[in-house]
Design a protein around this motif. Structure first.
Motif, mmCIF file in Angstrom:
data_model
loop_
_atom_site.group_PDB
_atom_site.id
_atom_site.type_symbol
_atom_site.label_atom_id
_atom_site.label_comp_id
_atom_site.label_asym_id
_atom_site.label_seq_id
_atom_site.Cartn_x
_atom_site.Cartn_y
_atom_site.Cartn_z
ATOM 1 N N VAL A 199 33.836 108.126 85.317
ATOM 2 C CA VAL A 199 34.956 107.359 85.873
ATOM 3 C C VAL A 199 35.776 108.296 86.769
ATOM 4 O O VAL A 199 36.358 109.265 86.297
ATOM 5 C CB VAL A 199 35.846 106.782 84.757
ATOM 6 C CG1 VAL A 199 37.015 105.998 85.353
ATOM 7 C CG2 VAL A 199 35.024 105.873 83.843
ATOM 8 N N MET B 34 38.163 100.400 86.983
ATOM 9 C CA MET B 34 37.727 101.766 86.684
ATOM 10 C C MET B 34 36.457 102.047 87.491
ATOM 11 O O MET B 34 35.374 101.553 87.161
ATOM 12 C CB MET B 34 37.465 101.919 85.192
ATOM 13 C CG MET B 34 38.589 101.403 84.296
ATOM 14 S SD MET B 34 40.142 102.304 84.488
ATOM 15 C CE MET B 34 39.771 103.830 83.640
ATOM 16 N N SER C 162 41.050 105.194 88.762
ATOM 17 C CA SER C 162 41.594 104.011 88.095
ATOM 18 C C SER C 162 42.681 103.436 88.982
ATOM 19 O O SER C 162 43.617 104.137 89.363
ATOM 20 C CB SER C 162 42.169 104.373 86.723
ATOM 21 O OG SER C 162 42.840 103.257 86.152
#
Length: 242
Positions: free
Chosen positions: A120, A112, A123
Motif C-alpha cells: 500500500v 488504498m 491512502s
C-alpha cells in the motif's frame, strides 16, 4: 605607517563586503523562469511546478538550491521522490519518480492504492483516473507502506498481468472483481465482462478490444470465460440488461 596600513585594510574589507553584498543581492534578485518536468504521469507539468514553486521566493535559484539540498522534499501524493537539476541560473528540470500503482481497494472510507507487489503506497479519499478499483479480495487490517494482507499473494501478479494487458490495448476499466476461485470480471461503465481464470488472458482482452465498438452504448454482461485460443470464429454470449 601602521595607521595608514590599518586604514587601507579597513577600506579593503569594506570594499569586499560591498562586493559580496552586491553579488548576494544580484543572486537573490534572480528568478527561475523556465521549468521543465519529466517522468510525470499523474500530474501535469503545471501542477508539479505550482507545488514546488508556489511563490516568487521559492523561484529564486539560491533558495531553490538550499531547500533542495538541505530540507526535506515536498511530499506529493503518488510521487516517490523528485530531483531538481539546474540548467542555468534561471532554468531547471524537475525529474519526477512516481510510485508504481496498479489498483486500489476501499477501506474505511479511503482508497488504498497498492503497487505490483501489493504494498500500500498511498491512502486518499480521491480516485485517480486510469487506476481500477479491485474488489472481492479478502483482507484484514491495512497498514500504509505494508503489503495488503490477502489470503493468496499470487493475486497481485494476476492483477499486474491483467492491468498491463489492458494498458497495451488502451482499455480503461472502473473496477476489477475477483471471486473466491481467483476468477476475474471487468466493469466498464454499463458493461460487465466475465473473464474467468487467468489462462489466455491476452487473447480474452484482444477479443474484448475487437468487440467493444459493437457494444458501445449497450448494457449487459459479456462472457469471455469460454475463450479458447484454438477456436476460429468463436462466438461469445452477451446478456443484455435494461
Amino acid at each position: 605607517m601602521e595607521y595608514g596600513w590599518t586604514e587601507k585594510k579597513k577600506t579593503g574589507i569594506a570594499a569586499a563586503v560591498i562586493v559580496l553584498l552586491l553579488i548576494l543581492i544580484g543572486l537573490f534578485s534572480l528568478q527561475i523562469k523556465t521549468v521543465t518536468v519529466t517522468g510525470n504521469v499523474r500530474y501535469t507539468q503545471e501542477q508539479i511546478t505550482e507545488m514546488l514553486f508556489p511563490d516568487k521566493v521559492s523561484r529564486n535559484p539560491v533558495v531553490c538550491y538550499l531547500k533542495d539540498h538541505f530540507q526535506e522534499h515536498v511530499e506529493i501524493p503518488f510521487v516517490q521522490d523528485y530531483k531538481i537539476e539546474f540548467q542555468g541560473l534561471n532554468k531547471v528540470e524537475i525529474i519526477v519518480y512516481e510510485k508504481s500503482v496498479v489498483g486500489y481497494v476501499s477501506y474505511m472510507s479511503s482508497c488504498m492504492y497498492f503497487d505490483k507487489d501489493g504494498i500500500v503506497v498511498e491512502s486518499t479519499s480521491k480516485t485517480l483516473p486510469g487506476i481500477p478499483e479491485i474488489t472481492g479480495l479478502k483482507f484484514g487490517h491495512i497498514v500504509l507502506y505494508q503489503k495488503l494482507p490477502v489470503e493468496n499473494d499470487a493475486v497481485f501478479q494476476e492483477i499486474l498481468n491483467l492491468t498491463q494487458i489492458l494498458s497495451i490495448y488502451q482499455l480503461e476499466v472502473n473496477r476489477i472483481q475477483y471471486n473466491s476461485f481467483g476468477e476475474a470480471a471487468l466493469y466498464m461503465g454499463d458493461l460487465e465482462v466475465i473473464l474467468g481464470n487467468n489462462v489466455g488472458m491476452n487473447g480474452k482482452i484482444a477479443e474484448l478490444s475487437d468487440m467493444l465498438p459493437k457494444l458501445e452504448g449497450r448494457k449487459g454482461t459479456l462472457y469471455l470465460d469460454t475463450y479458447d485460443e484454438t477456436a476460429t470464429n468463436a462466438m461469445y454470449a452477451f446478456k443484455p440488461r435494461q
